[in-house]
Design an enzyme around this catalytic site. Structure first.
Site, PDB file in Angstrom:
ATOM      1  N   SER A 107       0.821  -1.208   0.000  1.00  0.00           N
ATOM      2  CA  SER A 107       0.000   0.000   0.000  1.00  0.00           C
ATOM      3  C   SER A 107       0.857   1.261   0.000  1.00  0.00           C
ATOM      4  O   SER A 107       1.944   1.303   0.593  1.00  0.00           O
ATOM      5  CB  SER A 107      -0.900   0.005   1.235  1.00  0.00           C
ATOM      6  OG  SER A 107      -1.551   1.251   1.393  1.00  0.00           O
ATOM      7  N   TYR A 130      -2.398   5.395  -4.206  1.00  0.00           N
ATOM      8  CA  TYR A 130      -3.454   6.378  -4.002  1.00  0.00           C
ATOM      9  C   TYR A 130      -3.033   7.640  -4.735  1.00  0.00           C
ATOM     10  O   TYR A 130      -1.894   8.101  -4.583  1.00  0.00           O
ATOM     11  CB  TYR A 130      -3.649   6.690  -2.515  1.00  0.00           C
ATOM     12  CG  TYR A 130      -4.332   5.605  -1.730  1.00  0.00           C
ATOM     13  CD1 TYR A 130      -5.584   5.123  -2.102  1.00  0.00           C
ATOM     14  CD2 TYR A 130      -3.731   5.057  -0.602  1.00  0.00           C
ATOM     15  CE1 TYR A 130      -6.224   4.133  -1.372  1.00  0.00           C
ATOM     16  CE2 TYR A 130      -4.352   4.070   0.139  1.00  0.00           C
ATOM     17  CZ  TYR A 130      -5.604   3.612  -0.263  1.00  0.00           C
ATOM     18  OH  TYR A 130      -6.220   2.623   0.474  1.00  0.00           O
ATOM     19  N   THR A 156      -5.856   2.518  -7.057  1.00  0.00           N
ATOM     20  CA  THR A 156      -7.125   2.558  -6.328  1.00  0.00           C
ATOM     21  C   THR A 156      -7.949   3.756  -6.774  1.00  0.00           C
ATOM     22  O   THR A 156      -7.472   4.892  -6.744  1.00  0.00           O
ATOM     23  CB  THR A 156      -6.881   2.599  -4.812  1.00  0.00           C
ATOM     24  OG1 THR A 156      -6.239   1.379  -4.420  1.00  0.00           O
ATOM     25  CG2 THR A 156      -8.181   2.744  -4.052  1.00  0.00           C
ATOM     26  N   LYS A 252      -8.438  -0.784  -9.275  1.00  0.00           N
ATOM     27  CA  LYS A 252      -9.099  -1.327  -8.080  1.00  0.00           C
ATOM     28  C   LYS A 252     -10.234  -0.419  -7.630  1.00  0.00           C
ATOM     29  O   LYS A 252     -10.081   0.801  -7.584  1.00  0.00           O
ATOM     30  CB  LYS A 252      -8.076  -1.465  -6.947  1.00  0.00           C
ATOM     31  CG  LYS A 252      -8.616  -2.037  -5.651  1.00  0.00           C
ATOM     32  CD  LYS A 252      -7.493  -2.174  -4.631  1.00  0.00           C
ATOM     33  CE  LYS A 252      -7.968  -2.836  -3.341  1.00  0.00           C
ATOM     34  NZ  LYS A 252      -8.903  -1.993  -2.577  1.00  0.00           N
ATOM     35  N   HIS A 276     -13.785  -1.607  -1.289  1.00  0.00           N
ATOM     36  CA  HIS A 276     -12.783  -1.207  -0.293  1.00  0.00           C
ATOM     37  C   HIS A 276     -13.074  -1.868   1.057  1.00  0.00           C
ATOM     38  O   HIS A 276     -12.869  -1.272   2.124  1.00  0.00           O
ATOM     39  CB  HIS A 276     -12.749   0.313  -0.133  1.00  0.00           C
ATOM     40  CG  HIS A 276     -11.377   0.876   0.097  1.00  0.00           C
ATOM     41  ND1 HIS A 276     -10.621   1.413  -0.912  1.00  0.00           N
ATOM     42  CD2 HIS A 276     -10.610   0.971   1.224  1.00  0.00           C
ATOM     43  CE1 HIS A 276      -9.458   1.823  -0.416  1.00  0.00           C
ATOM     44  NE2 HIS A 276      -9.438   1.561   0.883  1.00  0.00           N
TER      45      HIS A 276
END
Length: 387
Positions: A107, A130, A156, A252, A276
């Site tokens: 992440s 992100y 994402t 995603k 999520h």
């Protein structure tokens, strides 16, 4: 706990051994947590068709995910603050995934940095991004991921604005935690967690501190993060990131048929059907309910993965039978990590792999590629209840 047989056993150990704010961070959803609950309860409504007198020798769960050979159709999903569930958590999870022969996804909001994980693994891992307002930071992060040998980018799309999670606010979630009296009292009962944390230097968001402009400590990190998720993320910005990345791209957060068609036409290598984990739009349908609709919308040629709600090998089988090519697990491996560290992630993967193998056999199938709707019994209206 002498014998661990399922993910729920690991979950109980995780809750016992990890500070409350970090356990709650993993085991929570936004607002009323309706979608969080239904991600799992909708799996429970699906039944399996038992078949007998079928030769079950030579079974195989092996497949490919965007061209990568995997021992089973499961990848470790990107989970923020993994290194707060256990010291150096991302490194431990990545090592366990490597041993198991499945992908690990790091992440953006990890505690261990891209470079940390690369230095402690040999297989290329995937990196999840992100999109932030600071394009210079985004560009530099992509370059760091490429330099580290990351073989795919998971972008994402469903966190342009952060959904409210009541438990995090009530617990005063921070990384590292603020040492208030309630936090110290809780940590006093989690001595093993505390001893391991004292021995690591990795306690901040390793991909941000020292890399984002003006972020050098916890206080500046908090204000930077609160302002940075980009609400203007659209297909033109996604195209810019795709062009800069230049490698395998997985989108995603797809939970709508129209969005799925756009993702397919955009030329992504794969998409992840996901809400999520119920942490963003509360009241959205579960991922498993939307999966067959999205598979029908995009057709057979697009590689579709699924996350949100998978807690067992049986859940993996159900997702494959309803149209997924593979799955991602988040909380299932986090429970293992919080319970037993790297050994716990290995245990979680072993549990899911064995459950998938045995369930596949009892359904009369020898190969994961042969799974389909014929292996399931669905309640009336499961596919059409919401229109």
């Amino acid at each position: 706990m002498a014998v661990i047989t399922c993910i729920d056993d690991l979950k109980r150990l995780h809750k016992r051994r990890t500070p409350k704010m970090f356990y709650d961070y993993a085991e929570s959803g936004s607002y009323t947590e309706q979608t969080f609950r239904e991600n799992t309860s909708d799996f429970e409504k699906i039944r399996l068709r038992q078949k007998v007198a079928v030769d079950m020798e030579g079974r195989s769960s092996a497949t490919k995910m965007i061209g990568r050979d995997v021992t089973m159709p499961v990848a470790l999903a990107p989970v923020g603050l993994t290194g707060m569930q256990r010291a150096d958590g991302e490194i431990k999870a990545a090592r366990a995934a490597e041993k198991a022969g499945v992908p690990f996804t790091l992440s953006t909001m990890s505690i261990c940095s891209i470079e940390d994980v690369a230095a402690h693994t040999t297989d290329p891992f995937w990196f999840q991004l992100y999109v932030m307002k600071d394009e210079e930071f985004v560009d530099a992060t992509l370059e760091r991921a490429k330099k580290a040998g990351c073989s795919a980018l998971v972008l994402t799309l469903d966190l342009q604005i952060l959904g409210q999670r009541h438990k995090d606010l009530k617990n005063g979630l921070t990384a590292p935690p603020k040492l208030t009296l309630p936090v110290l009292m809780d940590m006093a009962t989690k001595w093993q967690w505390g001893m391991e944390m004292l021995q690591t230097k990795r306690r901040f968001f390793g991909n941000i501190v020292g890399h984002a402009k003006g972020v050098g400590d916890a206080s500046s990190l908090s204000s930077w993060t609160a302002e940075q998720f980009d609400p203007k993320l659209d297909w033109s910005k996604i195209a810019r990131i795709r062009d800069q990345w230049g490698g395998k791209l997985i989108l995603k957060g797809i939970l709508d048929e129209d969005d799925a068609r756009l993702a397919r036409d955009f030329g992504a290598d794969a998409m992840i059907v996901s809400n999520h984990g119920g942490r963003q739009l509360d009241g959205a349908l579960s991922a498993i309910r939307m999966l067959p609709r999205i598979r029908e919308a995009v057709g057979p040629g697009m590689e579709i993965f699924m996350d949100s709600g998978i807690r067992s090998g049986q859940d993996v089988l159900k997702a494959l039978a309803l149209g997924a090519d593979a799955t991602f697990i988040g909380r299932a491996f986090i429970h293992g990590l919080g319970a037993l560290g790297e050994e716990g992630v290995t245990k979680a993967l072993d549990i899911i792999h064995k459950e998938l193998d045995i369930t596949m056999a009892l359904c009369g199938e020898k190969d994961v590629h042969d799974l389909g709707r014929h292996n399931l019994l669905l309640p009336r209206g499961f596919m059409e209840e919401y229109i």
